[in-house]
Design an enzyme around this catalytic site. Structure first.
Site, mmCIF file in Angstrom:
data_model
loop_
_atom_site.group_PDB
_atom_site.id
_atom_site.type_symbol
_atom_site.label_atom_id
_atom_site.label_comp_id
_atom_site.label_asym_id
_atom_site.label_seq_id
_atom_site.Cartn_x
_atom_site.Cartn_y
_atom_site.Cartn_z
ATOM 1 N N ASP A 107 -3.682 4.100 2.672
ATOM 2 C CA ASP A 107 -5.113 4.007 3.028
ATOM 3 C C ASP A 107 -5.471 2.608 3.539
ATOM 4 O OD1 ASP A 107 -4.987 2.513 0.736
ATOM 5 O OD2 ASP A 107 -6.530 3.616 -0.357
ATOM 6 N N ASP A 145 -2.063 -1.105 -3.647
ATOM 7 C CA ASP A 145 -2.299 -0.343 -4.878
ATOM 8 C C ASP A 145 -1.158 -0.556 -5.868
ATOM 9 O OD1 ASP A 145 -0.283 1.346 -3.771
ATOM 10 O OD2 ASP A 145 -1.851 2.350 -2.601
ATOM 11 N N ASP A 159 -10.325 -16.194 -16.001
ATOM 12 C CA ASP A 159 -11.075 -16.626 -14.827
ATOM 13 C C ASP A 159 -12.212 -17.553 -15.261
ATOM 14 O OD1 ASP A 159 -11.699 -16.063 -11.889
ATOM 15 O OD2 ASP A 159 -13.617 -15.563 -12.830
ATOM 16 N N ASP A 199 0.853 -1.194 0.000
ATOM 17 C CA ASP A 199 0.000 0.000 0.000
ATOM 18 C C ASP A 199 0.886 1.241 0.000
ATOM 19 O OD1 ASP A 199 -1.787 2.034 0.584
ATOM 20 O OD2 ASP A 199 -1.984 1.468 2.701
ATOM 21 N N ASP A 213 -5.633 -10.641 -14.993
ATOM 22 C CA ASP A 213 -6.737 -11.564 -14.759
ATOM 23 C C ASP A 213 -7.908 -11.079 -15.612
ATOM 24 O OD1 ASP A 213 -8.207 -13.572 -13.359
ATOM 25 O OD2 ASP A 213 -7.026 -13.133 -11.572
ATOM 26 N N ASN A 220 -0.199 4.492 -0.733
ATOM 27 C CA ASN A 220 -0.801 5.772 -0.326
ATOM 28 C C ASN A 220 -1.317 5.760 1.113
ATOM 29 O OD1 ASN A 220 -3.123 4.300 -0.509
ATOM 30 N ND2 ASN A 220 -4.049 5.511 -2.171
ATOM 31 N N HIS A 273 -5.276 -17.509 -4.319
ATOM 32 C CA HIS A 273 -6.105 -16.685 -3.435
ATOM 33 C C HIS A 273 -7.422 -17.365 -3.040
ATOM 34 C CE1 HIS A 273 -7.511 -16.223 -7.474
ATOM 35 N NE2 HIS A 273 -8.643 -15.705 -7.040
HETATM 36 C C1 NOJ Z 1 -12.356 -17.782 -9.657
HETATM 37 C C2 NOJ Z 1 -11.565 -16.799 -8.871
HETATM 38 O O1 NOJ Z 1 -10.274 -17.319 -8.641
HETATM 39 C C3 NOJ Z 1 -12.323 -16.536 -7.592
HETATM 40 O O2 NOJ Z 1 -11.578 -15.773 -6.686
HETATM 41 C C4 NOJ Z 1 -13.622 -15.856 -7.951
HETATM 42 O O3 NOJ Z 1 -14.399 -15.678 -6.795
HETATM 43 C C5 NOJ Z 1 -14.418 -16.665 -8.975
HETATM 44 N N1 NOJ Z 1 -13.608 -17.190 -10.045
HETATM 45 C C6 NOJ Z 1 -15.471 -15.808 -9.609
HETATM 46 O O4 NOJ Z 1 -14.893 -14.893 -10.481
#
Ligand code: NOJ
Length: 560
Positions: free
Chosen positions: A32, A36, A215, A28, A113, A30, A340
């Site tokens: 907040d 970023d 995705d 981060d 992404d 800035n 993630h």
């Molecule tokens: C897969 C992504 O990795 C996940 O984080 C997301 O919630 C779903 N697709 C919907 O976009």
């Protein structure tokens, strides 16, 4: 293409190491409390400062940014409301251009992404589409009439829990969403939708991005008759979505046409990569079709073999062996431990009985990831040995997207694996300088011990182990491209395998336990080997093969 011709045409996305950044919690600038783009720019030297002999830089080759487009952040960026702009949270388009230029200057590629199965329900396309039944975009999403009793059009479910259909008052119709109701699925059967998305893809390619991670790339197409999905015979998964055979809302032939079309666009530019989250029942066999019959779909389909494996050598090896077998000729594998959406591997694996040595597991896992045949993808903080923050108070949870119901276990919050990168032992782990600012998610309490500043100074840190492995991989043709062959067919305590090209042979030995016995002579001739990386042997030393191993030894050796 045979393996030999592959050797002659090394691509950066085959030989490089990709590093996933979760922008909300990486750095981060800035103050907040939220990460970023300027924050990422400041940390580029940590990732790769352009000096191949750097002792302070991890040495990765590409960054993949989880979504940075404008978004109401209901799914933390996986719900885009403007594909052409950057979310205010992260900065501006100029910041992005700066990030691109600064990355490229250091030899770091940038992968975006691409969330194109669905948009946010606040995207102007959806606002228009949902406003009436006869607007120009009325057919841009999946709209269906209610059943005569007012019920949902079919049995399709949302992956995040509950039905996949949400009623819209203005149209008196339902729209379908594979994920949350704020993420309506685009109707890819409509040529205008396709063209709008393809145009946007060209926009980012023209800007100079080096590729995309698609995705949810298996659910773009839906059955035009919206037929019911059959229910699985042994349907007992807690997530009810997994109890259906997704015959009509996933992995349809048209889906593959779409990916092929995207690939064609990518291929008109030089040296770009197409990665995809296959999001299918996730056996490696199924994901193989995402390469395309003529290797004309994804360059790198994500498959979840390591995330779904227990920490057991036999199991891990079986997954690698399967991937070796099924990856089509001319295609290329990729591997990852964390992302993630899932708990970090040190949180997944430390509970097993032999796993009391966390550093040992971290080193072994790093060595496997960086010495198998395929592109390694790292998740931020993995190189530090970061673990999930399991103490996030309910009021601080940011991943609120899953539908909670009494009858169904929806997926857990994914926040544990998304907490701030641990840079140093100062306030907020150096992630955010704002003194009175609370970071977007609470920092893990182990940050005074587990952080970049500390690990940079410690020769034996997991960071330095990753750094050395990445460097060794970069300088070894066998590790980048060579064949993979196991030396132990039924591994129990150890893994031992060889990566080999005509000119180079590298042996990887990993001890998963305290066990010292290891009759290497059974497996490989006694020759001289040079230590490339090891947690017990001195790098650079020429050795005869040891007849016993140290507990949790990880050694990567090159034949002299
Ligand atoms: C897969 C992504 O990795 C996940 O984080 C997301 O919630 C779903 N697709 C919907 O976009």
């Amino acid at each position: 293409m045979t393996r030999d011709t592959q050797l002659n045409s090394e691509k950066w996305w085959q030989t490089g190491v990709i590093y996933q950044i979760y922008p909300l919690t990486f750095a981060d600038a800035n103050g907040d409390g939220v990460g970023d783009l300027q924050g990422i720019i400041k940390k580029l030297d940590y990732l790769n400062d352009g000096n191949p002999n750097s002792e302070t830089s991890l040495g990765i080759d590409a960054i993949w940014l989880s979504p940075i487009n404008r978004s109401p952040m209901v799914d933390n960026g996986y719900d885009v409301s403007d594909y052409y702009d950057i979310s205010d949270t992260f900065g501006t388009l100029e910041d992005f251009e700066m990030l691109l230029a600064e990355s490229h200057q250091r030899g770091i590629r940038v992968i975006l992404d691409l969330v194109i199965n669905h948009t946010s329900n606040r995207h102007s396309w959806f606002l228009e589409s949902s406003s009436s039944r006869d607007n120009p975009k009325s057919d841009w999403y999946h709209w269906q009439d209610p059943e005569p009793d007012g019920g949902v059009p079919n049995n399709w479910l949302s992956y995040f829990g509950g039905t996949g259909w949400t009623f819209n008052e203005a149209r008196k119709q339902y729209y379908y969403h594979t994920f949350n109701k704020n993420q309506p699925d685009l109707n890819w059967g409509n040529p205008e939708v396709k063209e709008a998305i393809f145009q946007m893809i060209r926009f980012w390619l023209d800007k100079g991005v080096d590729g995309f991670r698609l995705d949810a790339s298996s659910v773009y197409s839906k059955d035009k008759y919206y037929r019911y999905n059959p229910v699985k015979f042994d349907a007992n998964d807690n997530n009810k979505y997994n109890n259906l055979h997704h015959l009509y809302d996933k992995n349809l032939p048209e889906n593959h046409h779409i990916i092929r079309e995207i690939r064609k666009i990518i291929d008109r530019y030089q040296d770009r990569v197409l990665i995809g989250e296959t999001f299918i029942d996730s056996t490696i066999y199924e994901s193989v079709i995402f390469y395309g019959i003529n290797n004309d779909e994804l360059h790198l389909p994500f498959t979840f073999e390591f995330p779904f494996s227990p920490w057991y050598p036999g199991y891990l090896q079986q997954e690698i062996a399967k991937k070796e077998l099924v990856t089509p000729s001319g295609a290329w594998a990729s591997y990852f431990l964390d992302n993630h959406d899932i708990p970090r591997h040190l949180s997944r694996w430390v509970e097993c009985s032999l796993c009391t040595n966390q550093l040992g597991i971290a080193q072994a896992a790093a060595a496997i990831l960086l010495t198998v045949r395929g592109t390694p993808i790292l998740y931020y903080g993995q190189e530090l040995g970061m673990v999930d923050n399991q103490d996030i108070p309910p009021e601080k949870i940011q991943d609120k997207i899953v539908v909670r119901s009494e009858t169904e276990d929806s997926p857990e919050s994914r926040d544990g694996a998304r907490t701030p990168m641990q840079w140093n032992d100062s306030v907020n782990a150096g992630f955010s300088f704002g003194k009175d600012i609370e970071p977007w998610l609470p920092v893990h309490k182990n940050y005074p011990e587990v952080n970049v500043a500390k690990e940079l100074k410690d020769r034996d840190s997991i960071f330095n182990f990753y750094r050395q492995l990445i460097k060794v991989r970069k300088n070894s043709e066998a590790l980048r491209l060579g064949s993979w062959k196991t030396l132990i067919h039924y591994p129990y305590e150890h893994l031992a395998y060889v990566r080999e090209t005509t000119d180079e042979k590298v042996l990887i030995i990993i001890n998963f336990s305290y066990e010292k016995d290891f009759e290497i002579d059974e497996y490989i001739a006694r020759e001289n080997w040079q230590v490339l990386v090891s947690n017990v042997l001195e790098a650079g030393k020429i050795i005869d093969l040891p007849s016993t191993l140290q507990p949790f030894e990880v050694s990567v050796l090159r034949k002299e």
